[in-house]
Design a protein around this motif. Structure first.
Motif, PDB file in Angstrom:
ATOM      1  N   GLY A 102       0.825  -1.211   0.000  1.00  0.00           N
ATOM      2  CA  GLY A 102       0.000   0.000   0.000  1.00  0.00           C
ATOM      3  C   GLY A 102       0.857   1.258   0.000  1.00  0.00           C
ATOM      4  N   VAL A 103       1.913   1.243   0.812  1.00  0.00           N
ATOM      5  CA  VAL A 103       2.827   2.396   0.856  1.00  0.00           C
ATOM      6  C   VAL A 103       3.506   2.572  -0.499  1.00  0.00           C
ATOM      7  N   VAL A 104       3.949   1.453  -1.105  1.00  0.00           N
ATOM      8  CA  VAL A 104       4.584   1.539  -2.429  1.00  0.00           C
ATOM      9  C   VAL A 104       3.602   2.080  -3.452  1.00  0.00           C
ATOM     10  N   VAL A 105       2.352   1.605  -3.431  1.00  0.00           N
ATOM     11  CA  VAL A 105       1.338   2.080  -4.379  1.00  0.00           C
ATOM     12  C   VAL A 105       1.056   3.565  -4.140  1.00  0.00           C
ATOM     13  N   ILE A 106       0.890   3.947  -2.873  1.00  0.00           N
ATOM     14  CA  ILE A 106       0.626   5.363  -2.566  1.00  0.00           C
ATOM     15  C   ILE A 106       1.826   6.232  -2.953  1.00  0.00           C
ATOM     16  N   ALA A 107       3.057   5.758  -2.616  1.00  0.00           N
ATOM     17  CA  ALA A 107       4.267   6.518  -2.989  1.00  0.00           C
ATOM     18  C   ALA A 107       4.378   6.617  -4.510  1.00  0.00           C
ATOM     19  N   GLY A 108       4.084   5.499  -5.202  1.00  0.00           N
ATOM     20  CA  GLY A 108       4.110   5.530  -6.682  1.00  0.00           C
ATOM     21  C   GLY A 108       3.076   6.506  -7.219  1.00  0.00           C
ATOM     22  N   GLY A 109       1.874   6.504  -6.602  1.00  0.00           N
ATOM     23  CA  GLY A 109       0.825   7.448  -7.023  1.00  0.00           C
ATOM     24  C   GLY A 109       1.250   8.887  -6.782  1.00  0.00           C
ATOM     25  N   ILE A 110       1.882   9.123  -5.612  1.00  0.00           N
ATOM     26  CA  ILE A 110       2.345  10.487  -5.307  1.00  0.00           C
ATOM     27  C   ILE A 110       3.438  10.905  -6.290  1.00  0.00           C
ATOM     28  N   ILE A 111       4.395  10.022  -6.550  1.00  0.00           N
ATOM     29  CA  ILE A 111       5.480  10.322  -7.499  1.00  0.00           C
ATOM     30  C   ILE A 111       4.906  10.565  -8.886  1.00  0.00           C
ATOM     31  N   PHE A 112       3.941   9.716  -9.294  1.00  0.00           N
ATOM     32  CA  PHE A 112       3.303   9.902 -10.599  1.00  0.00           C
ATOM     33  C   PHE A 112       2.591  11.256 -10.653  1.00  0.00           C
TER      34      PHE A 112
END
Length: 188
Positions: A29-39
């Motif tokens: 979830g953190v990776v997905v959220i971090a990826g979403g934030i980076i995107f």
């Protein structure tokens, strides 16, 4: 009493597995959220860069248009200066028209006896005079006449040679004189 043996190892194993799954789920979830934030940040900056590039392109296009207008203005100024120069020349010619008539009148008035002109050349203010005189004295009289005139200054004989075709003492001469415009007298 009977001995009851409880094996706690599988329970701890299951708890560890459950905690591991929870950790992996939270990590995912953190990776997905971090990826979403980076995107999202990447898209924001790309949009900002695209917007700045669009503004730069607009400015470059406007600069080209303004450069063309500046070139056109420069061309118009050149044409204006040429027209003003032509106008000035025409005005000078119109203003100097009576002067040339007056110069020819003064040449005739200042012509000494027994002297005649064979060639007159006016370049700017310098008048080259070629002629024939009956004698040296007539050439001197012609010089004095030019010197006393209000329309001529600095008479100078540049050449004298004998010319027996016009008489025994006849002389061909060339002289230069500067044409001037007399100053108007101020009336009190």
């Amino acid at each position: 009493m009977a001995d009851i043996k409880i094996n706690l190892l599988p329970w701890r194993e299951e708890l560890r597995e459950q905690k591991k799954k929870e950790f992996l789920n939270v990590l995912a979830g953190v990776v997905v959220i971090a990826g979403g934030i980076i995107f999202a940040i990447d898209q924001f900056y790309r949009a900002e860069i695209d917007g700045q590039n669009a503004r730069n392109k607009f400015l470059e296009d406007e600069i080209v248009v303004l450069d063309e207008k500046i070139a056109e203005i420069s061309n118009l100024q050149t044409q204006r200066n040429q027209l003003l120069t032509r106008k000035k020349v025409i005005e000078e010619l119109q203003g100097n028209r009576p002067i040339i008539v007056r110069v020819f009148d003064e040449l005739a008035r200042n012509l000494a006896d027994n002297v005649f002109y064979t060639k007159l050349v006016l370049e700017g203010k310098k008048l080259d005079v070629a002629g024939v005189a009956k004698s040296h004295n007539r050439i001197s009289t012609q010089l004095r006449n030019f010197d006393e005139s209000d329309w001529f200054t600095k008479p100078n004989v540049t050449a004298i040679r004998a010319d027996p075709n016009y008489g025994s003492q006849a002389q061909q001469f060339t002289m230069t004189v500067e044409q001037t415009t007399p100053q108007k007298e101020e009336t009190p």
